[in-house]
Design a protein around this motif. Structure first.
Motif, mmCIF file in Angstrom:
data_model
loop_
_atom_site.group_PDB
_atom_site.id
_atom_site.type_symbol
_atom_site.label_atom_id
_atom_site.label_comp_id
_atom_site.label_asym_id
_atom_site.label_seq_id
_atom_site.Cartn_x
_atom_site.Cartn_y
_atom_site.Cartn_z
ATOM 1 N N THR A 74 -15.521 -22.633 -11.811
ATOM 2 C CA THR A 74 -14.824 -23.709 -12.501
ATOM 3 C C THR A 74 -15.773 -24.853 -12.852
ATOM 4 O O THR A 74 -15.656 -25.461 -13.921
ATOM 5 C CB THR A 74 -13.658 -24.237 -11.653
ATOM 6 O OG1 THR A 74 -14.134 -24.602 -10.358
ATOM 7 C CG2 THR A 74 -12.577 -23.187 -11.501
ATOM 8 N N ALA A 106 -10.393 -19.111 -18.347
ATOM 9 C CA ALA A 106 -9.878 -19.820 -17.166
ATOM 10 C C ALA A 106 -9.606 -21.289 -17.460
ATOM 11 O O ALA A 106 -9.912 -22.174 -16.654
ATOM 12 C CB ALA A 106 -10.837 -19.670 -15.987
ATOM 13 N N LEU A 128 -10.020 -26.181 -16.117
ATOM 14 C CA LEU A 128 -9.130 -27.352 -16.232
ATOM 15 C C LEU A 128 -9.877 -28.607 -16.686
ATOM 16 O O LEU A 128 -9.402 -29.734 -16.472
ATOM 17 C CB LEU A 128 -8.380 -27.625 -14.917
ATOM 18 C CG LEU A 128 -7.434 -26.524 -14.429
ATOM 19 C CD1 LEU A 128 -6.663 -27.007 -13.203
ATOM 20 C CD2 LEU A 128 -6.453 -26.088 -15.511
ATOM 21 N N THR A 188 -5.758 -18.318 -20.489
ATOM 22 C CA THR A 188 -4.860 -18.587 -19.367
ATOM 23 C C THR A 188 -5.291 -17.913 -18.079
ATOM 24 O O THR A 188 -4.608 -18.063 -17.058
ATOM 25 C CB THR A 188 -3.444 -18.108 -19.713
ATOM 26 O OG1 THR A 188 -3.482 -16.691 -19.983
ATOM 27 C CG2 THR A 188 -2.892 -18.825 -20.925
ATOM 28 N N SER A 242 -6.242 -16.652 -14.602
ATOM 29 C CA SER A 242 -6.260 -17.156 -13.224
ATOM 30 C C SER A 242 -5.455 -18.433 -13.035
ATOM 31 O O SER A 242 -5.447 -19.001 -11.943
ATOM 32 C CB SER A 242 -7.690 -17.355 -12.701
ATOM 33 O OG SER A 242 -8.294 -18.529 -13.208
ATOM 34 N N TYR A 243 -4.757 -18.883 -14.067
ATOM 35 C CA TYR A 243 -3.894 -20.057 -13.913
ATOM 36 C C TYR A 243 -2.441 -19.689 -14.195
ATOM 37 O O TYR A 243 -2.145 -18.686 -14.847
ATOM 38 C CB TYR A 243 -4.348 -21.199 -14.821
ATOM 39 C CG TYR A 243 -5.590 -21.871 -14.285
ATOM 40 C CD1 TYR A 243 -5.511 -22.777 -13.238
ATOM 41 C CD2 TYR A 243 -6.842 -21.568 -14.808
ATOM 42 C CE1 TYR A 243 -6.642 -23.368 -12.718
ATOM 43 C CE2 TYR A 243 -7.983 -22.159 -14.290
ATOM 44 C CZ TYR A 243 -7.877 -23.060 -13.245
ATOM 45 O OH TYR A 243 -9.003 -23.640 -12.731
ATOM 46 N N GLY A 298 -1.050 -25.296 -14.129
ATOM 47 C CA GLY A 298 -2.343 -25.543 -14.762
ATOM 48 C C GLY A 298 -2.273 -25.473 -16.270
ATOM 49 O O GLY A 298 -2.815 -26.344 -16.970
ATOM 50 N N ILE A 299 -1.611 -24.447 -16.799
ATOM 51 C CA ILE A 299 -1.563 -24.271 -18.249
ATOM 52 C C ILE A 299 -0.702 -25.342 -18.905
ATOM 53 O O ILE A 299 -1.015 -25.826 -20.003
ATOM 54 C CB ILE A 299 -1.060 -22.858 -18.599
ATOM 55 C CG1 ILE A 299 -2.033 -21.808 -18.059
ATOM 56 C CG2 ILE A 299 -0.890 -22.703 -20.106
ATOM 57 C CD1 ILE A 299 -3.474 -21.970 -18.521
#
Length: 301
Positions: A178, A206, A210, A236, A238-239, A243-244
């Motif tokens: 990340t 991912a 973020l 999208t 792993s979220y 998060g999205i």
């Protein structure tokens, strides 16, 4: 449905990994790398027939296969391994197509152009290489090529830093990957990438770690994200809904594309409603991969 980000190792690629004596290499189905503990790969997850059946069951019309950049393959100078990736993925049946990878030791742009002309979706870059504005600038010729050919760039986590101590197995994906994606996201903006390449489409997997959610901190420190960029996407993988939803509130729902990271994850119900879900799973990925659909010509009056 279009999935822009999955992993599937064709037989040619597996054979070349087994032929290597230094990381990354496969011993049977145990993967050895420099940055993470040995990992037992489940061979069933790379069985082509099973994966095709799974996508047909899901109603997937196109899958973008991604090289496993955390293995550091782009930095090895092992052209045979990269050739095995491209040869193997090019021979896979529908719905699979692949992102082209680049030997970053000695980039072969002519060879990359040939790959892109033969149906590869675009170019994948490891995030740690472009984690500074200078990193983006160093790849200016490659970016110009992708823009000229109307092919997108996929930004994927690259090689994690070797741990200085024993860490839990989730550390690299949760922390290192990340951070790489966030650095690459902000480096693109600091580099002035959109000014330099106004038509280049990019997707950060991912949800860019973020990174867009930090826009308030950017503003507080004197920066500015600017207006919504229609050629800048996040996937999208792993979220989930939290998060999205946060990312979509910053970038807009039209900049979010469906990517699962299968076999390491799968399709998640983002609870965005039927209309938004259809946009995320088909319309937006199509626009990322192929560009905006031109409006129909008006008839002669």
């Amino acid at each position: 449905m279009i999935d822009v980000h999955q992993h599937l190792w064709p037989a040619e690629f597996v054979d070349r990994l087994r032929a290597r004596a230094e990381p990354p290499y496969l011993a049977g189905w145990t993967l050895h790398t420099t940055g993470e503990a040995p990992y037992d790969v489940d061979p069933a997850t790379h069985e082509v027939g099973k994966r095709v059946a799974q996508e047909l069951d899901d109603g997937t019309s196109l899958v973008g296969l991604s090289l496993s950049s955390p293995l550091g393959i782009e930095h090895l100078g092992d052209t045979a391994l990269l050739d095995a990736w491209h040869t193997g993925t090019a021979s896979l049946p529908a719905p699979f197509k692949a992102w082209a990878a680049v030997n970053l030791v000695e980039p072969d742009l002519a060879g990359l152009e040939r790959l892109l002309s033969r149906g590869f979706l675009g170019v994948q870059l490891p995030a740690q290489v472009i984690g500074t504005p200078a990193g983006w600038a160093a790849l200016s010729d490659l970016l110009a090529l992708a823009e000229r050919l109307n092919k997108p760039i996929l930004v994927h986590p690259g090689t994690p830093l070797p741990p200085g101590e024993e860490l839990p197995g989730w550390w690299a994906p949760v922390v290192d990957y990340t951070l790489q994606l966030q650095a690459a996201w902000w480096a693109w903006h600091a580099f002035g990438g959109r000014t330099a390449y106004p038509r280049l489409r990019l997707c950060f997997v991912a949800a860019a770690g973020l990174a867009p959610v930090h826009h308030e901190r950017l503003t507080a420190r004197g920066g500015r994200l600017g207006t919504i960029d229609p050629n800048l996407y996040v996937d999208t993988s792993s979220y989930g809904p939290q998060g999205i939803d946060a990312v979509a509130r910053v970038l807009g729902i039209d900049q979010v594309v469906h990517g699962t990271d299968r076999p390491y994850a799968g399709t998640v119900d983002l609870r965005q409603g039927d209309a938004a879900t259809a946009v995320i799973r088909h319309d937006n990925p199509h626009r990322l991969l192929f560009g905006p659909v031109p409006p129909p010509e008006r008839g002669v009056q």
